[in-house]
Design a protein around this motif. Structure first.
Motif, mmCIF file in Angstrom:
data_model
loop_
_atom_site.group_PDB
_atom_site.id
_atom_site.type_symbol
_atom_site.label_atom_id
_atom_site.label_comp_id
_atom_site.label_asym_id
_atom_site.label_seq_id
_atom_site.Cartn_x
_atom_site.Cartn_y
_atom_site.Cartn_z
ATOM 1 N N ARG A 52 -16.422 47.120 138.774
ATOM 2 C CA ARG A 52 -15.095 47.293 138.805
ATOM 3 C C ARG A 52 -14.672 48.095 137.591
ATOM 4 O O ARG A 52 -15.303 47.826 136.747
ATOM 5 N N ARG A 98 -17.922 30.628 126.020
ATOM 6 C CA ARG A 98 -16.768 29.761 126.567
ATOM 7 C C ARG A 98 -15.486 30.768 127.011
ATOM 8 O O ARG A 98 -14.434 30.468 127.555
ATOM 9 N N ASP A 99 -16.012 32.090 126.893
ATOM 10 C CA ASP A 99 -15.053 32.838 127.382
ATOM 11 C C ASP A 99 -15.256 33.159 128.835
ATOM 12 O O ASP A 99 -15.785 34.089 129.291
ATOM 13 N N ALA A 100 -15.019 32.142 129.537
ATOM 14 C CA ALA A 100 -15.278 32.262 131.021
ATOM 15 C C ALA A 100 -14.138 31.599 131.955
ATOM 16 O O ALA A 100 -13.289 31.250 131.232
ATOM 17 N N VAL A 101 -14.521 31.463 133.059
ATOM 18 C CA VAL A 101 -13.283 31.256 134.105
ATOM 19 C C VAL A 101 -13.528 29.542 134.271
ATOM 20 O O VAL A 101 -14.269 28.826 134.261
ATOM 21 N N LEU A 102 -12.606 29.053 135.199
ATOM 22 C CA LEU A 102 -12.727 27.924 135.998
ATOM 23 C C LEU A 102 -12.359 26.638 134.918
ATOM 24 O O LEU A 102 -13.560 26.057 134.302
ATOM 25 N N VAL A 103 -11.395 26.248 134.817
ATOM 26 C CA VAL A 103 -11.183 25.119 134.049
ATOM 27 C C VAL A 103 -10.613 23.946 134.756
ATOM 28 O O VAL A 103 -10.372 22.782 134.347
ATOM 29 N N HIS A 211 -18.048 24.120 133.549
ATOM 30 C CA HIS A 211 -16.665 24.248 133.777
ATOM 31 C C HIS A 211 -16.257 23.521 134.776
ATOM 32 O O HIS A 211 -14.897 23.448 134.846
ATOM 33 N N ALA A 254 -4.006 23.924 134.972
ATOM 34 C CA ALA A 254 -3.253 24.817 133.978
ATOM 35 C C ALA A 254 -1.859 24.091 134.039
ATOM 36 O O ALA A 254 -1.122 24.468 133.272
ATOM 37 N N VAL A 291 -7.257 42.145 138.257
ATOM 38 C CA VAL A 291 -8.551 41.774 138.114
ATOM 39 C C VAL A 291 -9.560 42.481 139.392
ATOM 40 O O VAL A 291 -9.197 42.357 140.468
ATOM 41 N N GLY B 106 -10.512 30.381 123.129
ATOM 42 C CA GLY B 106 -11.669 29.986 124.105
ATOM 43 C C GLY B 106 -11.242 29.636 125.540
ATOM 44 O O GLY B 106 -11.878 28.985 126.118
ATOM 45 N N VAL B 107 -10.066 30.267 125.759
ATOM 46 C CA VAL B 107 -9.518 29.683 127.048
ATOM 47 C C VAL B 107 -10.245 30.649 128.038
ATOM 48 O O VAL B 107 -10.581 31.710 127.998
ATOM 49 N N SER B 108 -10.456 29.918 129.274
ATOM 50 C CA SER B 108 -11.165 30.629 130.394
ATOM 51 C C SER B 108 -10.078 31.654 130.842
ATOM 52 O O SER B 108 -8.923 31.377 130.990
ATOM 53 N N GLN B 109 -10.768 32.611 131.575
ATOM 54 C CA GLN B 109 -9.872 33.723 132.127
ATOM 55 C C GLN B 109 -10.680 34.325 133.257
ATOM 56 O O GLN B 109 -11.784 34.658 133.112
ATOM 57 N N VAL B 110 -9.878 34.878 134.076
ATOM 58 C CA VAL B 110 -10.344 35.652 135.106
ATOM 59 C C VAL B 110 -9.662 37.143 135.000
ATOM 60 O O VAL B 110 -10.577 37.957 135.072
ATOM 61 N N GLU B 146 -1.110 29.483 127.287
ATOM 62 C CA GLU B 146 -0.502 28.685 128.345
ATOM 63 C C GLU B 146 -0.521 29.622 129.645
ATOM 64 O O GLU B 146 -0.857 29.195 130.764
ATOM 65 N N ARG B 149 -3.836 30.525 131.170
ATOM 66 C CA ARG B 149 -4.219 29.543 132.019
ATOM 67 C C ARG B 149 -3.546 29.542 133.288
ATOM 68 O O ARG B 149 -4.368 29.321 134.189
ATOM 69 N N ASN B 181 -15.081 39.958 129.490
ATOM 70 C CA ASN B 181 -13.878 40.561 128.566
ATOM 71 C C ASN B 181 -14.243 41.899 127.820
ATOM 72 O O ASN B 181 -14.877 41.836 126.818
ATOM 73 N N LYS B 184 -14.729 42.683 124.420
ATOM 74 C CA LYS B 184 -15.232 41.913 123.330
ATOM 75 C C LYS B 184 -16.795 42.715 123.494
ATOM 76 O O LYS B 184 -17.150 43.346 124.569
#
Lengths: 330, 185
Positions: A52, A98-103, A211, A254, A291, B106-110, B146, B149, B181, B184
């Motif tokens: 992508r 840690r830089d990942a998804v799904l919390v 996660h 969240a 995304v 260190g928050v997860s992100q899509v 926030e 998230r 990301n 990075k």
């Protein structure tokens, strides 16, 4: 060659075509139908590339559809170590970074929800389906189906479907100018092999962060307004052919307060509308995010955060968001 | 509407005592931002009174058209009670800032915004982009995290529903496993 010889030669060629290339006889709709079944029922493993924008990622997938539950393991081969294992409705995501998804725990997928006949009938009115011809992907013969939207409020797709098995081997999401927004393509794949249980075990140690794991119930009836925002809400504009499939209120990881979640789909594209009461400690969001081929638009309406997320153009998510309003009582 | 017209008329005619002490303080201020705000109030009053000949002369229509055409990307809308309305007009900053905040917490992100696929600026390693944007926006790092998230949560929920409702076009979770990301190394 005599005239009779030429005649029989022609007949043989026609018959040979029917015998050796059954995909030629398939319509685009039939190919898509086969593709839907194959995606869930086949046993296969392979390596594919997901692209992508400027970023390219390689992943390995192992999939078993012949067992009592559909199982799949997806492992990243480039970038951060990540692994997703699905077993029926149970999903475990492991990430080394840690830089990942799904919390949070997610709602379950419900494969039985999918009605094969319905979407295909609807699709013909909303998209032009065309077989563009043959191509090779991962060393296998494919038929290329171009799915072009009739209206510009949604994206198009080009799908490379394995002639022999119906497995989707390559797919591209196209914008209205036929530019690729997102692409997935197998580099190698083996179909119809025996896959022992061990192949679906995690390859990562327990040191890796888990996660997300859940084994939730199937999606139930809509919990309309059960614990969500006090008001009822309406979405007054949607692209033609989009129908509501879910209307739920639930807390998310969240946000501990209930979030109203409407889901609409035309059988190919999906749009979610999220409505959440703005609290004083929440920073309101307004504008676009992106995304891959997924656009989101957020704004504030009547002291609620409204966010529309969809695999549709940004103008479409924005227009839908603008049509979200509290229901007025006469 | 009658009341508003009266108030605005009073404002323009310097009849400030009818408008209230808050507006008086605004007009007494000599900052550039306050003068701009005053000009906007004046323009609104003119529009309400006589249909906007002066507004037309000031190019209001053209500026509105420009603003619509600009179609701003994600703006962290200010909290109504805390921030002035003009912060709504700062496109892209909030999103870029919230992107950068991910690394900090260190928050997860899509969500990922990458060059070539988006007009949004991208926080680069080693840059002080986050700090600059954070300062100008008045949105704290924790608020940005926030926001992040919440947006992640929405997109993940969307992704799960998508898989069960439509033709399989991509592997489920491919966007999540393939998330990177781009800011990075």
């Amino acid at each position: 060659m005599t005239r009779r010889g030429q005649l029989w030669g022609g007949v043989w060629l026609v018959l040979h075509g029917f015998i050796c290339a059954p995909a030629w006889a398939e319509t685009a709709e039939a190919l898509l139908g086969r593709m839907m079944t194959s995606a869930r029922q086949l046993d296969y493993e392979g390596v594919f590339v997901y692209q992508r924008g400027d970023s390219i990622h390689t992943m390995r997938v192992v999939h078993r559809g012949s067992g009592p539950t559909e199982q799949e393991k997806l492992v990243s081969l480039t970038g951060p170590v990540r692994e997703v294992i699905r077993d029926g409705s149970k999903v475990i995501c492991k990430f080394a970074d840690r830089d990942a998804v799904l919390v949070e725990e997610q709602q379950p997928r419900n494969p039985m929800n999918f009605n094969i006949a319905g979407p295909l009938e609807t699709l013909a009115a909303l998209y032009r389906l065309e077989i563009e011809g043959g191509d090779r992907v991962a060393g296998r013969a494919t038929q290329v189906v171009h799915v072009a939207p009739v209206t510009p409020d949604r994206y198009g797709y080009r799908l490379w479907i394995d002639e022999e098995t119906g497995l989707l081997l390559k797919s591209t999401v196209l914008d209205n100018e036929q530019r690729s927004l997102e692409q997935e393509q197998f580099a190698e794949v083996t179909v119809g092999i025996s896959l022992p249980d061990e192949r679906f075990h995690s390859e990562l140690s327990d040191d890796h962060q888990v996660h997300y794991t859940h084994e939730a119930n199937a999606i139930g009836a809509a919990q309309k307004g059960a614990a969500g925002p006090a008001q009822d809400w309406t979405v007054s504009w949607l692209p033609a052919g989009f129908e509501q499939h879910h209307d739920q209120s639930r807390a998310t990881g969240a946000s501990q307060q209930p979030v109203r979640h409407f889901v609409y789909s035309d059988g190919l594209a999906t749009v979610s509308v999220f409505i959440e009461k703005l609290r004083k400690d929440m920073a309101p969001m307004h504008g676009y995010s992106l995304v891959g081929a997924v656009n989101a638009f957020s704004w504030v309406a009547h002291e609620h955060q409204v966010t529309v997320v969809g695999e549709v153009p940004k103008a479409t998510v924005r227009r839908i968001a603008g049509s979200v309003a509290p229901q007025t009582t006469e | 509407m009658e009341l508003n017209q009266e108030q605005l008329s009073a404002l323009v005619d310097d009849e400030l005592e009818q408008v209230g002490p808050a507006i008086s303080r605004l007009l007494a201020a000599d900052g550039a931002a306050d003068r701009q705000r005053w000009a906007r109030y004046h323009l609104i009053g003119e529009l309400l009174r006589d249909g906007g000949a002066e507004a037309e002369a000031a190019g209001l229509g053209a500026r509105i058209s420009q603003a619509i055409a600009a179609d701003p990307p994600l703006i962290a809308a200010p909290k109504p009670a805390e921030a002035p309305a003009r912060r709504w007009l700062r496109p892209a900053h909030a999103l870029a800032a919230s992107l950068a905040a991910v690394g900090v917490f260190g928050v997860s992100q899509v969500v990922s915004l990458h060059r070539g696929a988006s007009e949004f600026p991208l926080a680069q390693p080693g840059s002080n982009y986050e700090g600059e944007q954070g300062d100008t926006l008045g949105v704290s790092a924790s608020e940005r995290a926030e926001q992040r998230r919440r947006l992640n949560s929405y997109i993940v929920n969307f992704n799960e529903q998508r898989d069960s409702l439509t033709l399989p076009k991509l592997h489920p979770y491919v966007r999540i496993v393939g998330f990177h990301n781009e800011g990075k190394p």
